[in-house]
Design a protein around this motif. Structure first.
Motif: not given
Ligand code: ADP
Ligand code: SF4
Ligand code: MG
Lengths: 338, 319
Positions: A233-240, B58, B60, B95, B97, B102-105, B164
């Motif tokens: 849940l901390k990872s970037d793809y979750i935020l994205a 957003l 945290r 947005m 990043f 690491t921004s794509l699942d 992205m």
């Protein structure tokens, strides 16, 4: 797809050395175990000559390396020797009992996963809330409870006081196993003959043993799922995903839980041995006629070939399950398949 | 003057932690005008990302907006109900990043991730139509539509960052927040990416908040610049004004230490002294412990914003 197939083949081939190691360990452990099979069989005061003769009969006078070779040869031919106590092939004792254990462990695992994974995920999603602490407490407590004790409690509460579920065996008195037994997996057997009453009876008998086995192991999975989920849940793809307006539920479960599930799955492969150990204890608590009870009985009787055979089967199951787990792993995670 | 797409007023963002409260953003006010690129610069830890995340709410936990307003076309994002906020994210404001890797699942194909975004915002859209739109978008980015069936790990960092952006723009938002989008890329890919961004900006009529700690990138990409220091705005103005005639001593120090502004700039590390502790920031001007022009008033009172040579500077020198 081609990559996936190649992965599966490679992984299957890897099982061979793994099996080899497991079988060797079983062989060694049996020989290190205290007690001498021959004197156990004949009693302590048998004449020297009789002992020698028996040893020869069992092949125990040969050098270890020859014994080891014979043992591998036998296992390769799916022959696990003959019981020392009953004049019975070890394989036939095992084929009798194995289905009961398979049924129990599958349902136990289901309970573990269905309780452990969702609770762990939910706790992670609500971290530091009251619910989180409650779930974690449950996980720790349930993990510390001995299988015997939990089984007894369930028997007392749900069997004796509430009288909801039977407390022992695989079937009730009115169900005649001989009328349906084919595969030994009673759920399948009763389905094959469309006997719904018998199926119901079989399922009711499964409830308490699989709850006992499953709940005890669920503690590990709660903790594991929660920890992995917190990382994911901390990872970037979750935020994205959140930044794209994806709703909370799919963010946490579709992206979060699926990613967290990959390491959980690996853990599952490793937990199979724990599951087997739990099954042994559960079976003796619930008079479940499976491998665990067979093992305990034969340890008591010092029936070495049968003990060895049961452990070999456990080892085979562990190896097979870890193969299955790795294949599911590859199906979920595209990075593995190539 | 063009209308404002985004107006931030007196924004304060805080992270209460065990040793105190991190004041990551303090009293920031800025406007983004339609069609411009606002470069947000400052050394690492000065609150740039926190400001960016606040715009989409957003942050945290324990991070939260302590006070202030964020108006998007006049709608206050801070007080918006969750449902409205979810519609805004991705559809109106996107947005991207820092780390494209690491921004794509990793478990879903590129196509799946486009599809999910489209379906979330356009209920009942046909799969075929959605995938066609995704394929069109990939063409805009110079990527073969065949890539839709691939997984993120099969692509390079530069390509993933373009994807992205593509996912970010698929719903035609008018505001893009780009948080250090080129920091993880090598210089050549970075230059290509900046060109692409420029192209997309015209095609999609984007307003962009471009966050970076790289002066070279900000000089090349921005119309206006805001320099942040210790959670506060130090200076803001057009790129030419700020670069040609920096007024704030912090900006002056930054630029003096970098004789030629180029793309391949290391991280900002201009001045002697350490960045401020945001839990116990120095009283008065946060920059005063490092400032060569420090005066008595600087140690007592937080400087207001003053007009100096056509741009705003938060420094007592320009009172
Ligand atoms: N989750 C958090 N908890 C506590 N402090 C945080 C958290 N996230 C960021 N901060 C603090 O807020 C400040 C600003 O961080 P950030 O916005 O990431 O800076 P930048 O993007 O400019 O490098 C930093 O001092 C950082 O330590
Ligand atoms: S206000 Fe004072 S300390 Fe702060 S930058 Fe200006 S001169 Fe330096
Ligand atoms: Mg940042």
């Amino acid at each position: 797809m081609k990559n996936l197939l190649r992965y599966i083949i490679a992984r299957t081939l890897l099982t061979i050395p793994m099996l080899f190691i497991l079988l060797t360990i079983v062989f060694a452990v049996i020989r290190i175990m205290p007690g001498d099979p021959v004197s156990a069989m004949l009693g302590g005061h048998a004449p020297e000559k009789v002992i020698e003769q028996k040893k020869e009969e069992l092949g125990l006078n040969k050098p270890l390396i020859v014994q080891y070779g014979n043992y591998l040869w036998q296992v390769a031919h799916l022959d696990l020797g003959t019981s020392m106590i009953f004049k019975q092939k070890v394989t036939s004792a095992i084929t009798d009992k194995l289905p009961a254990t398979i049924e129990l462990t599958i349902f136990g695992m289901l309970v573990t996963l269905l309780v452990g994974v969702p609770l762990g995920a939910y706790a992670a999603d609500n971290r530091r809330s009251g619910k989180d602490y409650l779930i974690r407490l449950f996980g720790i407590v349930i993990y510390c409870i001995p299988v015997y004790w939990l089984g007894l409690m369930f028997q007392m509460i749900f069997g004796v006081w509430l009288d909801w579920f039977p407390v022992a065996g695989r079937t009730g008195a009115r169900v005649f196993v001989s009328t349906f037994e084919q595969t030994g997996l009673y759920i399948i057997d009763t389905l094959l003959i469309n006997d719904w009453a018998a199926l119901w009876d079989v399922l009711m008998h499964l409830v308490l043993p699989s709850l006992t086995l499953g709940l005890v192991l669920s503690g590990i999975f709660i903790r594991l799922t929660r920890a992995n989920m917190l990382d994911v849940l901390k990872s970037d793809y979750i935020l994205a995903a959140e930044a794209r307006g994806i709703r909370h539920f799919p963010v946490v479960y579709k992206h979060g839980l699926l990613n967290a599930f990959v390491p959980i799955l690996t853990m599952m492969g490793l937990q199979v041995s724990l599951l087997m150990a739990g099954a042994v204890l559960t079976e003796s608590t619930f008079s479940w006629p499976g491998m665990g009870r067979l093992l305990l009985e034969r340890i008591y009787l010092r029936d070495y070939p049968t003990i060895q055979g049961v452990i070999v089967i456990f080892a085979l199951i562990v190896a097979f399950m870890s193969l299955i787990v790795d294949i599911i792993y590859a199906l979920i995670d595209p990075r593995v398949r190539y | 003057m063009k209308e404002n797409v985004l107006e931030i007023k007196n924004l304060h963002v805080q992270f209460p932690i065990h040793i105190g409260t991190v004041r990551a953003v303090e009293d920031v006010s800025l406007n983004l005008r339609k069609g411009e690129v606002m470069g947000l610069v400052g050394e690492s830890g000065c609150g740039k990302s926190t400001l960016g995340f606040s715009i989409l709410r957003l942050l945290r936990p324990p991070g939260h907006i302590a006070s202030g307003e964020i108006n998007y076309h006049g709608r206050d994002i801070c007080s918006m109900p969750q449902k409205e906020l979810l519609e805004l994210r991705g559809r109106n404001i996107s947005m991207i990043f820092q780390d494209p890797l690491t921004s794509l699942d990793p478990l879903y194909t590129i196509g799946d991730q486009f599809l999910e975004t489209l379906r979330t915002h356009e209920k009942g859209i046909k799969k075929k139509i959605a995938l066609e739109r995704a394929a069109d978008m990939l063409k805009n980015l110079g990527i073969s539509p065949n890539r839709l069936h691939e997984y993120p790990h099969q692509m390079s960092g530069g390509m993933r960052q373009r994807i992205m952006i593509g996912i970010g723009l698929i719903l035609n938002p008018d505001l893009l927040i780009a948080d250090e989008p080129t920091t993880a890329l090598d210089v050549i890919v970075e230059a290509q990416f900046l060109d692409l961004l420029n192209e997309l900006r015209e095609k999609f009529e984007l307003t962009i908040m471009f966050i970076t700690h790289n002066l070279g990138v900000v000089a090349q990409a921005s119309d206006r610049i805001t320099v942040m220091y210790g959670g506060r705005m130090a200076e803001t103005g057009t790129a030419e004004d700020v670069f040609a005639d920096p007024k704030h001593p912090y900006t002056q120090g930054l630029l003096a230490s970098v004789p030629n502004i180029k793309l391949e700039q290391p991280e900002l590390q201009a001045m002697p002294g350490a960045p401020p502790d945001l839990v116990n920031p120095p009283p008065g001007c946060v920059f005063h412990p490092r400032c060569p022009h420090v005066m008595d008033v600087c140690k007592q009172e937080v400087p207001k914003s003053f007009q100096a040579n056509g741009h705003m500077t938060a420094c007592w020198l320009y009172k």
